[in-house]
Design a protein around this motif. Sequence first.
Motif, PDB file in Angstrom:
ATOM      1  N   ARG A   1       5.502  -1.032   2.191  1.00 41.19           N
ATOM      2  CA  ARG A   1       4.242  -0.052   1.661  1.00 41.19           C
ATOM      3  C   ARG A   1       4.661   0.706   0.367  1.00 41.19           C
ATOM      4  NH1 ARG A   1       6.908   1.702   6.976  1.00 41.19           N
ATOM      5  NH2 ARG A   1       5.485   0.038   8.312  1.00 41.19           N
ATOM      6  N   SER A   2       4.828   0.934  -0.167  1.00 38.76           N
ATOM      7  CA  SER A   2       4.905   1.705  -1.859  1.00 38.76           C
ATOM      8  C   SER A   2       5.376   0.463  -3.216  1.00 38.76           C
ATOM      9  CB  SER A   2       5.920   3.032  -1.526  1.00 38.76           C
ATOM     10  OG  SER A   2       7.119   3.178  -2.867  1.00 38.76           O
TER      11      SER A   2
ATOM     12  N   ARG B   1      -3.625  -2.020   5.620  1.00 45.18           N
ATOM     13  CA  ARG B   1      -3.082  -0.419   5.402  1.00 45.18           C
ATOM     14  C   ARG B   1      -4.609   0.558   4.040  1.00 45.18           C
ATOM     15  NH1 ARG B   1       1.934  -3.035   5.571  1.00 45.18           N
ATOM     16  NH2 ARG B   1       2.851  -2.251   7.714  1.00 45.18           N
ATOM     17  N   THR B   2      -4.551  -0.234   3.304  1.00 48.08           N
ATOM     18  CA  THR B   2      -5.381   0.891   2.726  1.00 48.08           C
ATOM     19  C   THR B   2      -6.697   0.917   2.887  1.00 48.08           C
ATOM     20  OG1 THR B   2      -4.155  -0.010   0.759  1.00 48.08           O
ATOM     21  CG2 THR B   2      -6.114   1.195  -0.201  1.00 48.08           C
TER      22      THR B   2
ATOM     23  N   SER C   1      -6.255   3.559   6.077  1.00 45.05           N
ATOM     24  CA  SER C   1      -6.322   5.314   5.189  1.00 45.05           C
ATOM     25  C   SER C   1      -7.512   5.655   4.499  1.00 45.05           C
ATOM     26  CB  SER C   1      -5.534   4.947   3.502  1.00 45.05           C
ATOM     27  OG  SER C   1      -6.836   4.118   2.942  1.00 45.05           O
ATOM     28  N   GLN C   2      -8.752   4.619   4.386  1.00 45.23           N
ATOM     29  CA  GLN C   2     -10.030   4.650   4.736  1.00 45.23           C
ATOM     30  C   GLN C   2     -10.625   5.176   6.035  1.00 45.23           C
ATOM     31  OE1 GLN C   2     -11.872   1.963   2.064  1.00 45.23           O
ATOM     32  NE2 GLN C   2     -10.168   2.561   0.048  1.00 45.23           N
TER      33      GLN C   2
ATOM     34  N   ALA D   1       0.838  -0.805  -0.124  1.00 43.10           N
ATOM     35  CA  ALA D   1       0.173   0.402  -0.416  1.00 43.10           C
ATOM     36  C   ALA D   1       1.026   1.436   0.142  1.00 43.10           C
ATOM     37  CB  ALA D   1      -0.671   0.218   1.499  1.00 43.10           C
TER      38      ALA D   1
END
Length: 276
Positions: A218-219, A188-189, A192-193, A17
């Motif tokens: 993470r990225s 994690r996504t 984030s919401q 994520a």
Amino acid sequence: MKTKLALLLLTPALVFAAPARQGQGAGAGSPANPNPVRPDCPLNTVTAATPTTLPVAALVGAVEEERMARDLYLAAAAKWDLPMFTRIAQAEARHEVALVRLATTANVSLPAAQAGVYTSANLGELHTALMALVNESATGALKAGALLEETDIRDLRQLQATATDDPTRAVLANLERASGHHLAALTRTLASQGITYAPQILAAADYSAVIATPGQGRSQRRGPGRGLGLAVGNGVCDGTGPGSATCPVNGTATCPVNGTGRGTGSGTGTGYHGGR
């Protein structure tokens, strides 16, 4: 029984994520080439892969579970504008490849792949239930993916307890780690919401440990890093004869078995590393 296909240990392209980065690591190596082979790697050397010790039914079920995961993520990617679904689907396809190669070591015949069709009734029911979440919303699709990864982790652990040969256990351990990365990325996504995912398969403490493991992603940025790759190595033995390279976790290949790779060396595959 012997096979002319050497086992490739896979560590799939892992999805993170945002934001974290994807590293270039020892991994998917180059295919065979016609360069002259070195004296220390004769073309007529043959090394048979160790037949997997997984029972046939368990192996077929594991392959179909990875196929189902790929089908689910492809459906989610087609419906919702979240690139991570496409990336995870690609990883699941690599998971399937690793397990199919295990099946090859024992000459196990696998059912033909057909999206949404599985020989296991339980797997078909799970696919139907998860697809209902996928079709409901993007959030539902993320939750479906998280539940699927929990299920996959549980099942891969059971398979590791069943297998008695080290190559099979290593493949399964790599796939379990990959599922942990996917689970961390999906949850994690959701976080984030503003959504906290509650585990449904794993115990709470186990789930927390999985998603807290360093490097659980993470990225998507590319950068230098040690990757764990699916590879047909890139080194001193040219696979122009009866020899196929076997690439263990660090991407180092050993020659030979079927003329499909080049021996001892690091590949140029895409790996993913954490701890950003």
